[in-house]
Motif scaffolding. Structure first.
Motif, short mmCIF file in Angstrom:
data_model
loop_
_atom_site.label_atom_id
_atom_site.label_comp_id
_atom_site.label_asym_id
_atom_site.label_seq_id
_atom_site.Cartn_x
_atom_site.Cartn_y
_atom_site.Cartn_z
N ARG A 162 -40.75 52.44 28.74
CA ARG A 162 -39.32 52.48 28.44
C ARG A 162 -38.62 51.22 28.94
O ARG A 162 -37.76 50.65 28.28
N GLU A 163 -39.05 50.78 30.13
CA GLU A 163 -38.44 49.59 30.71
C GLU A 163 -38.70 48.38 29.81
O GLU A 163 -37.81 47.56 29.56
N LEU A 164 -39.95 48.29 29.29
CA LEU A 164 -40.28 47.18 28.39
C LEU A 164 -39.42 47.24 27.13
O LEU A 164 -38.93 46.23 26.63
N THR A 165 -39.24 48.47 26.61
CA THR A 165 -38.40 48.63 25.41
C THR A 165 -36.98 48.17 25.70
O THR A 165 -36.35 47.52 24.87
N MET A 166 -36.48 48.54 26.88
CA MET A 166 -35.11 48.13 27.24
C MET A 166 -34.99 46.61 27.20
O MET A 166 -34.00 46.08 26.71
N GLN A 167 -36.01 45.94 27.73
CA GLN A 167 -35.99 44.47 27.71
C GLN A 167 -36.02 43.97 26.28
O GLN A 167 -35.24 43.11 25.89
N ALA A 168 -36.93 44.55 25.48
CA ALA A 168 -37.12 44.07 24.10
C ALA A 168 -35.88 44.35 23.24
O ALA A 168 -35.58 43.58 22.34
N ARG A 169 -35.17 45.43 23.52
CA ARG A 169 -34.05 45.80 22.65
C ARG A 169 -32.69 45.39 23.23
O ARG A 169 -31.65 45.77 22.70
N GLY A 170 -32.71 44.66 24.30
CA GLY A 170 -31.46 44.12 24.85
C GLY A 170 -30.58 45.15 25.54
O GLY A 170 -29.35 45.06 25.45
N PHE A 171 -31.18 46.12 26.19
CA PHE A 171 -30.41 47.15 26.90
C PHE A 171 -29.66 46.56 28.09
O PHE A 171 -30.25 45.82 28.88
#
Lengths: 215, 219
Positions: free
Chosen positions: A170-179
């Motif tokens: 989830r953390e990686l996704t947050m980085q990838a999606r600009g959270f």
């Protein structure tokens, strides 16, 4: 104000009144309103309450030997609060709590942490249900043997590891999606007369409690 | 052909296991590359390195000829690189389809109305407008993949990195994904172990074996 936020306010107010004021028969009124509104799901609601009562009974038993009256009061108060909240949120997805918090103007970080915690719990519950199905399919029957305890120990261990891995992904996704500490909610359900009537009934109960305390 | 992604001597080690070694790869403008390999061969890790989510042990990545020395350096290209993880449930950051699709636009400060218009367009293009108000976790695997793709495409990225986009999908859903991806005219790196799926998509196929990229197939 939307449906979710008013439900949160109702839940908080009712729990507050029941927790901190002398027991009243009037406490049943808001409960009856919710149960009447959710009449199709009454069986499911009570089933959940029975499961949760396992923990309450353990707690009550400890108090019972010291002060039986307090134990009964504790039992009644916890059950009233639990039943009210289960019934109120029975049909809503857990995410509605985050949506309600967002609408009530809570800090974006609190809203997103609540949402991610709820969605992770939801994902792990799904995993746990799937694992239970696999256990059944593989001929596992739970009993009081050491093997059963070991099996459940393994499953909970695996779910714990999965939770860590999932939060890392989830953390990686947050980085990838600009959270940036915030999630954006769109849809909000319109208020229904039910929520307003419920609020009125709780405010009525609260008014009576305050009146009696002052009078 | 101008190269948009260059990998130079990438190596990656995890728990003293050499997962990737001497990986050199160039992805050109609107070029589609596929990487196949068995489970655990390091395909997903390689994709994460290209996406700037995992740092290589040695070697470097160049994005649009800009050398990325740290993971932070990737930040300015976040909107240009779209990464789809293997388990798409990890991709979702919002409860409903529409909220998740517009998430990245809202996160970069775009107005809600504008974002919603773009989302409507992309959902229509991908034929999933009927899923708009559904909870993402209640969707089927195929629907989840398409919704996740919509969330990436709405940003109009220049490079798409797709990790097993057809993983655990039935044939019909796989075909739907193939059709969608074939219609996308962007640079793309697709990682998969479904050879038949890859053959329909990418003219250039690499095999990742023992940590090294080999056996290039060019149609």
């Amino acid at each position: 104000m939307n449906r979710e936020s008013l439900r949160l306010i109702n839940a908080f107010l009712y729990s507050f009144v029941v927790s901190f004021s002398p027991i009243e028969t009037l406490f049943i009124l808001p409960l009856l309103i919710v149960l009447l509104h959710e009449k199709e799901f009454v069986w499911g609601i009570f089933k959940k309450l029975i499961v949760l009562n396992f923990f309450i009974i353990v707690l009550v038993v400890f108090v019972l030997f010291q002060d039986p009256l307090q134990a009964i009061e504790l039992f009644m108060r916890s059950n009233l609060i639990l039943l009210f909240n289960i019934a109120l949120f029975y049909q809503s997805k857990g995410y509605d709590i985050a949506r309600g918090l967002d609408r009530l103007g809570f800090a974006p970080k609190i809203v997103s942490v609540t949402y991610f915690a709820l969605s992770l719990i939801d994902a792990l519950m799904r995993d746990f249900k799937e694992t239970q199905k696999s256990l059944k399919a593989r001929g596992f029957r739970a009993n009081t043997s050491l093997f059963s305890y070991q099996t459940y120990g393994n499953i909970f261990g695996m779910i714990f590891i999965k939770a860590i891995k999932k939060s890392h992904d989830r953390e990686l996704t947050m980085q990838a999606r600009g959270f940036k500490d915030r999630i954006f909610f769109l849809t909000s359900n319109q208020l229904e007369p039910f929520e307003k009537i419920l609020l009125l009934s709780i405010v009525g109960v609260l008014g009576k409690v305050i009146y009696e305390l002052l009078g | 052909m101008s190269c948009w992604v260059n990998l130079r001597d990438i190596a990656y080690e995890n728990d003293k296991v050499q997962l990737l070694k001497n990986i050199t790869l160039d992805l050109g403008h609107k070029e589609k590359i596929a990487i196949i390999g068995s489970n655990g061969s390091g395909k997903s890790t390689l994709l994460k390195i290209i996406a700037g989510l995992v740092a290589p042990t040695s070697g470097y990545v160049e994005i649009f000829h800009d050398k990325m020395n740290t993971l932070k350096a990737f930040k300015k290209y976040r909107n240009a690189i779209a990464y789809l993880p293997q388990d798409v449930t990890n991709h979702f950051l919002c409860p409903t389809v529409i909220e998740d699709v517009i998430f990245s636009l809202r996160a970069r400060g775009e107005a809600q109305e504008e974002a919603l218009q773009k989302a409507d367009r992309i959902l229509k293009e991908l034929h999933i407008e009927h899923l708009k108000q559904r909870i993402v976790f209640d969707l089927s695997g195929g629907e989840q993949k398409i919704v996740a793709l919509a969330g990436l495409l709405i940003l109009q990225p220049k490079i798409l990195l797709l990790d097993e986009p057809t993983n655990a999908l039935d044939e019909e859903s796989q075909q739907k994904i193939v059709e969608i991806l074939n219609a996308i005219d962007k640079s793309m790196i697709i990682v998969s172990h479904h050879k038949s799926f890859i053959e329909q998509l990418a003219p250039t196929v690499y095999r990742l074996h023992n940590g090294e990229l080999c056996s290039i197939v060019k149609k």
